[in-house]
Enzyme design. Structure first.
Site: not given
Ligand code: GLU
Length: 425
Positions: A115
């Site tokens: 993240k």
């Molecule tokens: N931000 C989204 C999540 O928390 C998608 C992450 C992604 O597609 O890699 O799952």
């Protein structure tokens, strides 16, 4: 000083990394996880902090702080979104990165977890400033990302355009267009059909599975959704089309209610025109806390962390809680929900639709061959239904609630990958 800061117990409760650790420890204990593997998985594998100088439109230079945390690469490259917000902290990003590891394992897609976050207020930045910030942030983390290493995606306050800038910056440095470095891109730049709706669609699919267990038809189900952005808005739209009665939508500035079901398309138009759900003619404005606590079949928190806490959980009157957001429920609230008999579809399962279609996007980019929307949706449904069945079967077998079951299943899968790979020394 805020009320939260004055109350250390609440401050602890609202710390997302402590929440992540609590759930991790609980699942590791239940699984009697090997001590060494527990140490490996309890902390992230890499945390990067960068300071991002950006030329503002008025000629000044501002330096922003950005993070990228890679929690695990045991099952595949790190994967996860990037958020832009003034209150981003390393602990939050670390928690979100670990949730991505567990989410990808629950969905059984070949990724680890990561993240990113940049501390900034995107609402006061111009498009030019946002672009410069995004490009410089990408350049600062460039050796750590890549289609086989770590694949960012949108999260709060980032979107297709931000992903297009990231993809372009990475590609310019590599001297070749590399669409697979990020997902959530525009359709014309290697994006996937169905990606914008994917998280909301995934929420609907698992909710339909849960309703089957209760013997309730969607047409007879009342739904309250907190958040009307990419996740909540899409879930509302798709669920309304499927026949659910969306009786209330809650946003940061108000809540709108109609016992007979809101006209979601009209509410979307109103929000687009006025910037808010407030004063929508097709419903009654009610108190936000009251809206969250109203009797309903399904409650979907689809905004931020820490909405369902030890203070709000006792008031909930839903049968099913579908966690569209990441970390909407604090760890102390888990026990309250269990005592109340609320069927929780935990975030690492409920909102896995987004990363699942991100996975499809990455596969399509690498194949250079793109799927039609029906195929995307059909494959998404398969993964979400399997995830739901795997989690509930695990819960039935180990006599635990869905949250503990989802964590146990995820830890089991990641630990197995680590054991198979062995430790490189
Ligand atoms: N931000 C989204 C999540 O928390 C998608 C992450 C992604 O597609 O890699 O799952």
């Amino acid at each position: 000083m805020t009320a939260v800061a004055q109350n250390p117990a609440m401050e602890r409760e609202l710390n997302p990394w402590l929440a992540a650790e609590t759930r991790f420890d609980d699942a590791a204990d239940r699984l009697s996880l090997d001590e060494g593997i527990r140490k490996v998985l309890r902390s992230p594998s890499r945390e990067i902090t960068v300071y991002i100088p950006v030329l503002l439109d008025d000629g000044r230079i501002e330096v922003f702080t950005g993070y990228r945390v890679q929690h695990s690469i045991a099952r595949g490259p790190a994967k996860g979104g990037i958020r832009y917000a003034p209150d981003v902290t390393i602990e939050e990003v670390r928690a979100l990165a670990s949730w991505m590891t567990w989410k990808c394992a629950v969905a059984n897609i070949p990724y680890g977890g990561g993240k990113g976050g940049v501390i900034c207020n995107p609402t006061i930045l111009s498009m030019g400033e946002l672009e410069r910030l995004t490009r410089r942030y990408t350049a600062e983390i460039i050796e750590f990302i890549g289609p086989e290493k770590d694949i960012p995606a949108p999260d709060m306050n980032t979107n297709e355009q931000v992903m297009a800038w990231m993809m372009d910056t990475y590609s310019m440095h590599m001297r070749q267009t590399t669409t697979g470095v990020v997902t959530g891109k525009p359709l014309d730049l290697g994006g996937s059909r169905g990606r914008p709706e994917a998280t909301g669609r995934g929420c609907m699919i698992v909710t339909l599975e849960a309703l089957k267990r209760f013997g309730i038809k969607p047409e007879d189900a009342t739904v309250v959704i907190q958040g009307f952005g990419n996740v909540g808005g899409m879930a509302a739209r798709l669920m309304a089309r499927r026949g659910f009665n969306i009786v209330s939508i809650i946003e940061y500035d108000g809540a709108v209610y109609d016992a007979n079901g809101l006209d979601i398309e009209a509410l979307m138009t109103h929000r687009k025109e006025t910037g808010s759900i407030v004063d929508f003619a097709g419903g009654e404005m009610i108190d936000r806390d009251e809206a969250l606590a109203q009797k309903c079949d399904v409650l979907i928190p689809a905004a931020k962390e820490n909405v369902i806490t030890s203070l709000t959980a006792p008031k909930l009157k839903c049968r099913i809680l579908t966690e569209g957001a990441n970390g909407p429920t604090t760890a102390p609230a888990d026990d309250i929900l269990q005592d109340k008999g609320i069927f929780v579809i935990p975030d690492i399962l409920a909102n896995a639709g987004g990363v699942t279609v991100s996975y499809f996007e990455w596969v399509q980019d690498r194949q250079g061959f793109f799927w039609n929307e029906d195929l995307v949706n059909q494959r998404l449904e398969e993964i979400m239904v399997n995830g739901f069945r795997d989690v509930t079967a695990y819960g039935d077998k180990h006599k635990t609630n869905n949250r503990a079951a989802a964590y146990m299943l995820a830890l089991d899968r990641v630990a197995f990958a680590i054991k198979l790979r062995g430790l490189y020394a």
